[in-house]
Design a protein around this motif. Structure first.
Motif, short mmCIF file in Angstrom:
data_model
loop_
_atom_site.label_atom_id
_atom_site.label_comp_id
_atom_site.label_asym_id
_atom_site.label_seq_id
_atom_site.Cartn_x
_atom_site.Cartn_y
_atom_site.Cartn_z
N PHE A 295 0.80 -1.23 0.00
CA PHE A 295 0.00 0.00 0.00
C PHE A 295 0.83 1.28 0.00
O PHE A 295 0.30 2.36 -0.24
CB PHE A 295 -0.94 0.00 1.20
N GLY A 296 2.14 1.18 0.31
CA GLY A 296 2.98 2.37 0.31
C GLY A 296 2.64 3.36 1.40
O GLY A 296 2.80 4.57 1.22
N HIS A 297 2.18 2.87 2.56
CA HIS A 297 1.73 3.76 3.64
C HIS A 297 2.81 4.73 4.10
O HIS A 297 2.51 5.85 4.50
CB HIS A 297 1.27 2.94 4.84
N LEU A 298 4.05 4.30 4.09
CA LEU A 298 5.12 5.14 4.63
C LEU A 298 5.74 6.05 3.58
O LEU A 298 6.63 6.83 3.90
CB LEU A 298 6.20 4.26 5.27
N LEU A 299 5.31 5.93 2.35
CA LEU A 299 5.86 6.77 1.29
C LEU A 299 5.19 8.14 1.29
O LEU A 299 3.97 8.24 1.43
CB LEU A 299 5.65 6.12 -0.07
N PRO A 300 5.96 9.20 1.11
CA PRO A 300 5.34 10.51 0.90
C PRO A 300 4.51 10.50 -0.39
O PRO A 300 4.69 9.64 -1.24
CB PRO A 300 6.54 11.46 0.77
N ARG A 301 3.62 11.45 -0.51
CA ARG A 301 2.81 11.54 -1.72
C ARG A 301 3.51 12.42 -2.74
O ARG A 301 4.04 13.47 -2.40
CB ARG A 301 1.44 12.12 -1.36
N GLY A 302 3.48 12.00 -3.99
CA GLY A 302 4.12 12.81 -5.00
C GLY A 302 4.36 12.04 -6.28
O GLY A 302 4.19 10.81 -6.33
N GLU A 303 4.77 12.75 -7.32
CA GLU A 303 4.98 12.15 -8.63
C GLU A 303 6.04 11.05 -8.60
O GLU A 303 6.00 10.13 -9.42
CB GLU A 303 5.43 13.23 -9.63
N ARG A 304 6.99 11.16 -7.69
CA ARG A 304 8.05 10.14 -7.59
C ARG A 304 7.83 9.22 -6.40
O ARG A 304 8.73 8.44 -6.07
CB ARG A 304 9.42 10.82 -7.48
N GLN A 305 6.66 9.31 -5.79
CA GLN A 305 6.41 8.51 -4.59
C GLN A 305 5.03 7.86 -4.70
O GLN A 305 4.66 7.41 -5.76
CB GLN A 305 6.54 9.41 -3.34
N GLN A 306 4.25 7.88 -3.63
CA GLN A 306 2.97 7.20 -3.63
C GLN A 306 1.93 8.01 -4.39
O GLN A 306 1.75 9.20 -4.13
CB GLN A 306 2.50 6.96 -2.19
N VAL A 307 1.25 7.37 -5.33
CA VAL A 307 0.20 8.06 -6.09
C VAL A 307 -1.16 7.39 -5.92
O VAL A 307 -2.19 8.04 -6.10
CB VAL A 307 0.54 8.15 -7.60
N ASP A 308 -1.17 6.10 -5.54
CA ASP A 308 -2.45 5.40 -5.48
C ASP A 308 -2.22 4.01 -4.91
O ASP A 308 -1.08 3.59 -4.70
CB ASP A 308 -3.05 5.28 -6.89
N ALA A 309 -3.34 3.31 -4.64
CA ALA A 309 -3.25 1.92 -4.20
C ALA A 309 -4.06 0.99 -5.11
O ALA A 309 -4.25 -0.17 -4.78
CB ALA A 309 -3.74 1.78 -2.76
N GLY A 310 -4.53 1.51 -6.24
CA GLY A 310 -5.24 0.67 -7.20
C GLY A 310 -6.72 0.59 -6.93
O GLY A 310 -7.56 0.95 -7.77
N LEU A 311 -7.10 0.12 -5.74
CA LEU A 311 -8.51 0.06 -5.34
C LEU A 311 -9.00 1.40 -4.83
O LEU A 311 -10.20 1.66 -4.78
CB LEU A 311 -8.70 -0.98 -4.23
#
Length: 661
Positions: A228-244
């Protein structure tokens, strides 16, 4: 007497995690090979088909201000879409697969939506949707999200625009936490106990809801951080979504046991004047799951078996492999039984599909999607292909690949094919060379030595990185990292490689896994990634579940040669168990006590629950007279001293400090 806690982790209790920021090194930009790969991926997409954007916005009524920010009672953020503003731009950055970018934009649409007369949905307040059906005198809530705070906020938004109607029933569509954990935000245990609110669930719900993520819960929790990328910051090079959806809300997971189980393959119920035809679908997306058809409203609810993505036959967090053949069969039955009588098809993720003809078409293709992966994997394995070969070989036919709802934002053809292989043939590919390989760290040292040492490997890997051969670079540099985890150059190259693979991934779960791996290579295992147990879930566990988990936590090496027998007598439930430690295995007999036991513990089940949730230590419980120990109390301490506390932050992309015994 040395006494340890018996606390039980729950794999999806990621709700106590907080987003981390300020990584030691910022992610790199997309490399030329990634830029080229994104351009190539864009060519194969049906970009002219914008119907999903129209469908996802259809029926919008209102949302919450401040990017749908919802706070828990303690002031912590339960949910917010702040930080995802970058997704509003039309330009697709080179660091995100263009197909995933589209899905991430669709998953940003949030608020209260009208689906059809008397059916409304709360979307974008959690990973899942909450569906609200207007009955004759009150509301039927389907799937009250993951945590009580977001569920309460969703219900309040509905009431603001539709009136303050009471909740008369709650339906759990299936046994995953994002579909029941917020129940106390829409109903109270007192109202359920008094019969003012009924709770419906599929047969086996409680057993699956409280047990699926316990025995392997610590490992599942750790792996879920990558999915799920919970610990990743949000951004173009980081977490963008979880699919669901975007991610999982944070707060208190709750649970109230069902008062009405759906036990028949097809079962009709009338709930507050609304006819509901339930179709049980066990062993599909969840071990206990069901579809719902509302004949008066001409609406079909497919729970999580037909959403706008290829789903998982095996989630990256880990779980028992799901049966693609049965999944396809249940979709086919639903299509035959309901599609011609439905004007709208909704699900507990994503947005609805309208029109009987389109529902029939979509269900047919979703059916064929899972059937194709199942049958063609078996076709290839029966020709001797191995899991990795099948994952490389298997490609969806154009008639499926050209559909947005069949693309792999959550599951993928690649890892689903491996799952089918595992379901039928297990982990072994029949090559004797793979029957008893060296463990990763020892094998890595040999590989690096055979290849001429770390410097020689890295020199070749850097050249291949420049050519964009990321899959190979990731595999070979992983050997250097495992042979020498302190080799900073290797860690940086591996991180940069995983990053590029993440940028290219269409699957949100693959992207998150790659980028979380890159982050941990650069910065180490994140601190504070703890697992919290929901008191409701712990209380719902059977004594057998708790004792089985004690056996899982038993340190077999230290237990070797010891024999201990304990009786457990629970005064409030009138249950008794004879527990035996022998041959480094912990077993028990229900309904028995051993007259020769070393000791007998007498206590209420509620006290054991308090110990398991760390509200009370066993030592303090004994001191307060809440637990009586007759016999050799030191034997109780000796046994509990053999029970390990699992550490949630174990290494994943680097070797363990000490080899597993």
């Amino acid at each position: 007497m040395k006494i340890r806690s018996l606390a039980v982790p729950v794999a999806l209790s990621l709700l106590a995690l907080t987003l981390q920021s300020g990584w030691a090194q910022q992610p790199l930009p997309a490399q030329p090979a990634t830029v080229s790969a994104q351009a190539e991926a864009l060519k194969g997409l049906p970009r002219e088909d914008r119907r999903d954007f129209e469908a996802a916005q259809r029926g919008f009524i209102a949302s919450l201000p401040d990017a749908a920010t919802i706070r828990n009672p303690d002031g912590s953020v339960a949910w917010t879409l702040k930080g995802f503003e970058f997704l509003q731009q039309e330009r697709v950055p080179d660091t995100v697969n263009p197909s995933l970018w589209r899905q991430a934009q669709l998953n940003m649409l949030h608020g209260l939506f009208k689906v059809t007369d008397r059916i409304y949905q709360i979307r974008g307040f959690d990973l899942a949707n909450m569906t609200i059906i207007e009955g004759d005198s009150g509301l039927i809530v389907v799937d009250p999200l993951t945590t009580d705070t977001v569920a309460a906020a969703g219900l309040a938004l509905y009431r603001e625009h539709r009136g303050n109607k009471p909740v008369k029933a709650v339906i759990y569509s299936h046994s995953h936490v994002d579909h029941y954990g917020g129940v106390k935000g829409v109903a109270s245990a007192q109202d359920v106990g008094a019969g003012r609110v009924a709770i419906y669930a599929p047969q086996g719900f409680m057993e699956e809801a409280v047990s699926e993520n316990v025995l392997a819960g610590n490992a599942m929790s750790r792996r879920a951080l990558f999915q799920f990328g919970h610990l990743l910051p949000r951004g173009e090079r980081q977490q963008v979504d979880a699919g669901l959806g975007k991610y999982i809300s944070r707060g208190q997971v709750t649970l109230i046991a069902p008062t009405k189980l759906i036990t028949q393959p097809i079962q009709n119920e009338v709930i507050d004047g609304v006819q509901v035809e339930f179709q049980l679908t066990p062993g599909t997306e969840a071990p206990a799951e069901m579809h719902m058809y509302y004949p008066q409203l001409r609406a079909l609810n497919m729970a999580e078996n037909a959403t706008h993505t290829l789903h998982n036959l095996y989630p990256l967090r880990g779980a028992q492999v799901r049966d693609a053949n049965e999944w396809a069969r249940y979709l086919n039955e639903a299509r035959e039984r309901y599609a011609g009588r439905a004007d709208v098809m909704l699900a507990q993720h994503h947005w609805p599909t309208w029109g009987s003809a389109e529902i029939t078409r979509v269900l047919g293709k979703q059916r064929d999607l899972y059937k194709f992966i199942n049958d063609q994997t078996l076709h290839l394995l029966n020709q001797g292909y191995t899991p990795n070969e099948i994952a490389q070989e298997l490609v969806l036919p154009p008639s499926l690949a050209g559909e947005w709802f069949a693309r792999g934002y959550y599951g993928t053809v690649s890892h689903n094919a491996r799952a089918v292989y595992q379901r039928y043939l297990g982990w072994y590919d029949a090559n004797p060379a793979h029957l008893n390989p060296l463990p990763p760290q020892a094998a890595a040292a040999k590989w690096v030595a055979y290849m001429g040492g770390a410097e020689a490997v890295l020199a070749k890997a850097r050249a291949d990185f420049a050519k964009g051969e990321y899959r190979w670079v990731a595999e070979v540099v992983n050997q250097v990292v495992f042979s020498d985890p302190d080799n900073r150059e290797a860690r940086e190259l591996q991180a940069a490689t995983l990053e590029q693979m993440g940028y290219q991934a269409e699957s949100a779960t693959w992207r998150n896994a790659y980028l979380q791996g890159a982050s941990e290579l650069r910065n180490g295992v994140p601190k504070g990634a703890t697992v919290s147990s929901s008191a409701d879930v712990v209380q719902a566990l059977s004594i057998e579940n708790l004792f089985d988990f004690m056996g899982v936590r038993l340190d077999g090496q230290r237990a070797a040669g010891k024999t201990i027998v304990l009786n457990w007598v629970f005064t409030d439930t009138q249950q008794r168990y004879a527990m035996t430690l022998d041959n480094a295995a912990l077993t028990y007999l229900k309904g028995k006590t051993d007259p020769q036991a070393d000791a007998t513990l007498t206590l209420p089940r509620s006290v054991l629950d308090a110990i398991n949730t760390k509200q009370l230590s066993l030592r303090d419980a004994v001191g307060a007279g809440k637990v009586q120990i007759a016999g050799k109390a030191e034997k109780v301490g000796e046994l509990l001293g053999l029970i390990d506390e699992f550490q949630p932050g174990f290494p994943v992309v680097t070797p363990r400090q000490a080899p597993v015994r």
